[in-house]
Design a protein around this motif. Sequence first.
Motif, mmCIF file in Angstrom:
data_model
loop_
_atom_site.group_PDB
_atom_site.id
_atom_site.type_symbol
_atom_site.label_atom_id
_atom_site.label_comp_id
_atom_site.label_asym_id
_atom_site.label_seq_id
_atom_site.Cartn_x
_atom_site.Cartn_y
_atom_site.Cartn_z
ATOM 1 N N GLN A 109 0.813 -1.222 0.000
ATOM 2 C CA GLN A 109 0.000 0.000 0.000
ATOM 3 C C GLN A 109 0.840 1.261 0.000
ATOM 4 O OE1 GLN A 109 -2.865 -0.785 3.189
ATOM 5 N NE2 GLN A 109 -4.356 0.009 1.759
ATOM 6 N N GLU A 129 -9.921 -6.541 -8.448
ATOM 7 C CA GLU A 129 -10.938 -5.476 -8.440
ATOM 8 C C GLU A 129 -11.950 -5.647 -7.302
ATOM 9 O OE1 GLU A 129 -12.294 -1.948 -9.192
ATOM 10 O OE2 GLU A 129 -10.734 -2.727 -10.514
ATOM 11 N N ARG A 132 -10.877 -3.746 -4.198
ATOM 12 C CA ARG A 132 -10.463 -2.353 -4.365
ATOM 13 C C ARG A 132 -10.666 -1.538 -3.088
ATOM 14 N NH1 ARG A 132 -9.101 1.329 -8.003
ATOM 15 N NH2 ARG A 132 -9.344 -0.067 -9.783
ATOM 16 N N GLN A 133 -11.808 -1.681 -2.440
ATOM 17 C CA GLN A 133 -12.074 -0.883 -1.232
ATOM 18 C C GLN A 133 -11.013 -1.157 -0.173
ATOM 19 O OE1 GLN A 133 -15.979 -1.421 0.416
ATOM 20 N NE2 GLN A 133 -15.677 0.134 1.971
ATOM 21 N N ARG A 134 -10.681 -2.413 0.047
ATOM 22 C CA ARG A 134 -9.654 -2.753 1.041
ATOM 23 C C ARG A 134 -8.293 -2.255 0.587
ATOM 24 N NH1 ARG A 134 -8.375 -7.153 4.921
ATOM 25 N NH2 ARG A 134 -6.606 -6.253 6.003
ATOM 26 N N SER A 136 -7.649 0.305 -1.122
ATOM 27 C CA SER A 136 -7.607 1.767 -1.137
ATOM 28 C C SER A 136 -7.455 2.367 0.239
ATOM 29 C CB SER A 136 -8.876 2.314 -1.790
ATOM 30 O OG SER A 136 -8.950 1.900 -3.137
ATOM 31 N N ARG A 137 -7.597 1.585 1.271
ATOM 32 C CA ARG A 137 -7.513 2.099 2.638
ATOM 33 C C ARG A 137 -6.084 2.325 3.070
ATOM 34 N NH1 ARG A 137 -11.463 -2.244 4.628
ATOM 35 N NH2 ARG A 137 -13.420 -1.352 3.950
ATOM 36 N N ASN A 140 -5.563 -0.890 7.492
ATOM 37 C CA ASN A 140 -6.361 -2.088 7.212
ATOM 38 C C ASN A 140 -6.991 -2.615 8.478
ATOM 39 O OD1 ASN A 140 -5.747 -2.331 4.418
ATOM 40 N ND2 ASN A 140 -3.661 -2.803 5.045
#
Length: 144
Positions: A109, A129, A132-134, A136-137, A140
């Motif tokens: 990340q 895909e 993606r939400q995880r 993008s954080r 975690n």
Amino acid sequence: MKLAVLTPNVSVLAQPSPDDIAGLGQRGYRSIIGNRPEGESEDQPAWADLQAAAAKADLSALQIPVVMGQITDDQIAHFREALDTLPKPIAVFCRSGTRAALMWALANQANLTADERIGIAAKEGYDLEPFRQRLSRETNNAEA
């Protein structure tokens, strides 16, 4: 044995056999990381057999078992540390390679954007895909 090259130092693959581990050593890999929990399926080689094959091929071997939907921050941190400290290049595996690719993406990340990590994995045939939400954080706290 199909290897998906994510970076010059990290490739992912589906479940290898002990013979495949020897082949990884012949291809220049210096470490393996297994992301499958022991006994996940009946046809899965025992970690001890894979570890013995790695030792015979002069590869470092580390098991960081993860279950999709239950990946923790501690597991990601352990994986990140392994990527930093194990001899390179490293081959990471799970049943199909998707979990291994996801662990790589979660551990990177700070270095790459979510789009970059998803794109790299996609080029090698892994669809991240849905995560993606995880990815993008910044921190975690949720489970992948």
